[in-house]
Design a protein around this motif. Structure first.
Motif, short mmCIF file in Angstrom:
data_model
loop_
_atom_site.label_atom_id
_atom_site.label_comp_id
_atom_site.label_asym_id
_atom_site.label_seq_id
_atom_site.Cartn_x
_atom_site.Cartn_y
_atom_site.Cartn_z
N SER A 42 0.87 -1.19 0.01
CA SER A 42 -0.09 0.03 0.06
C SER A 42 0.81 1.08 -0.02
N SER A 43 2.00 1.04 0.87
CA SER A 43 2.80 2.54 0.92
C SER A 43 3.56 2.47 -0.48
N LEU A 44 3.90 1.44 -1.25
CA LEU A 44 4.55 1.76 -2.23
C LEU A 44 3.59 2.09 -3.54
N ARG A 45 2.15 1.72 -3.47
CA ARG A 45 1.46 2.40 -4.43
C ARG A 45 1.15 3.80 -4.21
N SER A 46 1.29 4.26 -3.26
CA SER A 46 1.06 5.78 -2.66
C SER A 46 2.36 6.44 -3.07
N ALA A 47 3.57 5.80 -2.96
CA ALA A 47 4.46 6.51 -3.20
C ALA A 47 4.71 6.61 -4.91
N PHE A 48 4.28 5.67 -5.56
CA PHE A 48 4.25 5.76 -7.01
C PHE A 48 3.19 6.59 -7.70
N SER A 49 2.33 6.78 -6.96
CA SER A 49 1.01 7.67 -7.40
C SER A 49 1.51 9.08 -7.11
N TYR A 50 2.50 9.34 -6.07
CA TYR A 50 2.84 10.60 -5.72
C TYR A 50 3.86 10.94 -6.75
N CYS A 51 4.67 10.07 -7.26
CA CYS A 51 5.64 10.38 -8.34
C CYS A 51 4.82 10.70 -9.59
N VAL A 52 3.79 10.14 -9.84
CA VAL A 52 2.92 10.51 -11.18
C VAL A 52 2.50 12.11 -10.94
N GLN A 53 1.87 12.18 -9.91
CA GLN A 53 1.48 13.46 -9.63
C GLN A 53 2.44 14.43 -9.63
N GLN A 54 3.64 14.24 -9.16
CA GLN A 54 4.53 15.46 -9.02
C GLN A 54 5.06 15.48 -10.65
N VAL A 55 5.34 14.69 -11.30
CA VAL A 55 5.76 15.03 -12.64
C VAL A 55 4.37 15.63 -13.61
N ARG A 56 3.30 15.23 -13.39
CA ARG A 56 2.13 15.74 -13.84
C ARG A 56 2.23 17.34 -13.64
N ASN A 57 2.55 17.88 -12.38
CA ASN A 57 2.28 19.05 -11.69
C ASN A 57 3.45 19.91 -12.48
N TYR A 58 4.58 19.28 -12.36
CA TYR A 58 5.96 19.98 -12.76
C TYR A 58 6.67 19.70 -13.88
N ASP A 59 6.30 18.73 -14.63
CA ASP A 59 7.15 18.46 -15.81
C ASP A 59 5.77 17.84 -16.89
N TYR A 60 5.09 18.44 -17.00
CA TYR A 60 3.79 18.24 -17.85
C TYR A 60 4.01 17.60 -19.02
#
Length: 337
Positions: A42-60
């Motif tokens: 569960s923690s790893l899923r959250s970590a990868f979801s966070y990565c996707v969101q960061q890339v989407r927000n800052y490196d679209y």
């Protein structure tokens, strides 16, 4: 009660106490292990979801490129891009440059911890650790990337790169390395693909430095990413209180200076495309960042190399988002970059 019932004692009474409690402990241990595995998952899923969101927000634009990757290659690619986002914005989001530098030094130490199998409680680091463990990502590239950021963060405003070659090396260390690792995570071993990735990373890095000039000027970085050799030829070098700086006052001279960069970035894109016929087909989706690099190059040409033109800040790299996505899809569908 029948004699049969009297002749057979209770089953539990036949087992040694040690055996009974031993089996309970085993079951409890198994349940605990299952809970730990579920928690880590569960923690790893959250970590990868966070990565996707960061890339989407800052490196679209690169977020859209990563969506074109085969599903099995997306997770490592997003983790690597998120790492790049974290190190790229460390200095920009810090209220004090010293804090930004400390953040970069933290990442330098974190890479060592990850490769030493030490846990790090940070989403991007957690995802990166999983990717490194599964895909055996080279430590060399990660260290080179963050060390280039640290070296850049330690520069004084008057410490201006002399030639465009220095900026090419910076682009290689921060942008090309991400592509190398993405190829590596996909199990792609190809000298031609690596060469193409090197050129695409250099082109992307140079063009993004050009695009960021107004931002850094607003933060009093004095256009430090324009090589002094180019700035001097166009009258942009000034002496301010005994310190050499780059002036932003001459709009026309600034455009002329930017124009000197573009053929270098364009040459890298052309060299990457010359290698296309020799690059393995499975490497092509990783090399799609060539498309946004070309889009930005075209956008700069369209505004006559004026980095201060507000049109460059609209949409995706100066073009409508839908048009950019269609262009990216077209290249992806045709197996080109």
């Amino acid at each position: 009660m029948s004699t049969a019932a009297h002749s057979h004692p209770n089953f539990m009474s036949c087992l040694p106490i040690k055996s009974i409690f031993g089996s309970w402990r085993e079951r409890e241990s198994q349940q605990t292990n299952l809970m730990n595995v579920a928690s880590r998952s569960s923690s790893l899923r959250s970590a990868f979801s966070y990565c996707v969101q960061q890339v989407r927000n800052y490196d679209y634009h690169n977020y859209l490129c990563l969506l074109e990757l085969p599903p099995k290659m997306r997770k490592p690619a997003f983790a690597l891009r998120a790492f790049n986002v974290e190190t790229a914005k460390a200095m920009d989001i810090a209220s004090d440059p010293k804090i930004g530098l400390m953040r970069l030094l933290w990442w330098q130490e974190t890479i060592d911890k990850i490769y030493a199998d030490k846990p790090v409680q940070q989403p991007v680091a957690e995802a990166l650790s999983s990717v490194i463990s599964e895909h055996k990502i080279s430590k060399l590239w990660l260290k080179r990337s963050v060390e280039a950021r640290i070296k850049d963060a330690q520069r004084e405003a008057s410490d201006i790169p002399e030639t465009i070659n220095e900026l090419e090396q910076y682009a290689e260390d921060t942008q090309s390395t991400i592509l190398y690792m993405s190829l590596q995570s996909g199990g792609i071993r190809s000298t031609e693909a690596d060469h193409a990735a090197s050129h695409i990373g250099k082109a992307s890095g140079l063009l993004l430095l050009i695009r960021s000039l107004p931002y850094h000027a607003a933060r009093h970085r004095h256009f430090a990413y324009i090589p002094s050799s180019i700035a001097a030829k166009h009258g942009l070098l000034i002496n301010h209180r005994g310190r050499t700086e780059i002036s932003m006052d001459s709009h026309g001279a600034l455009c002329d200076a930017v124009l000197r960069w573009l053929p270098v970035a364009n040459a890298h894109l052309q060299k990457a495309r010359e290698l296309a016929k020799t690059v393995p087909i499975e490497a092509v989706p990783v090399l799609l960042p060539a498309v946004p690099a070309q889009v930005l190059l075209d956008s700069l040409s369209r505004v006559k190399f004026d980095v201060l033109d507000p049109r460059l800040a609209r949409g995706v790299l100066g073009v409508p988002p839908l048009w950019f996505q269609l262009k990216l899809k077209w290249y992806s569908w045709r197996g080109k970059y």
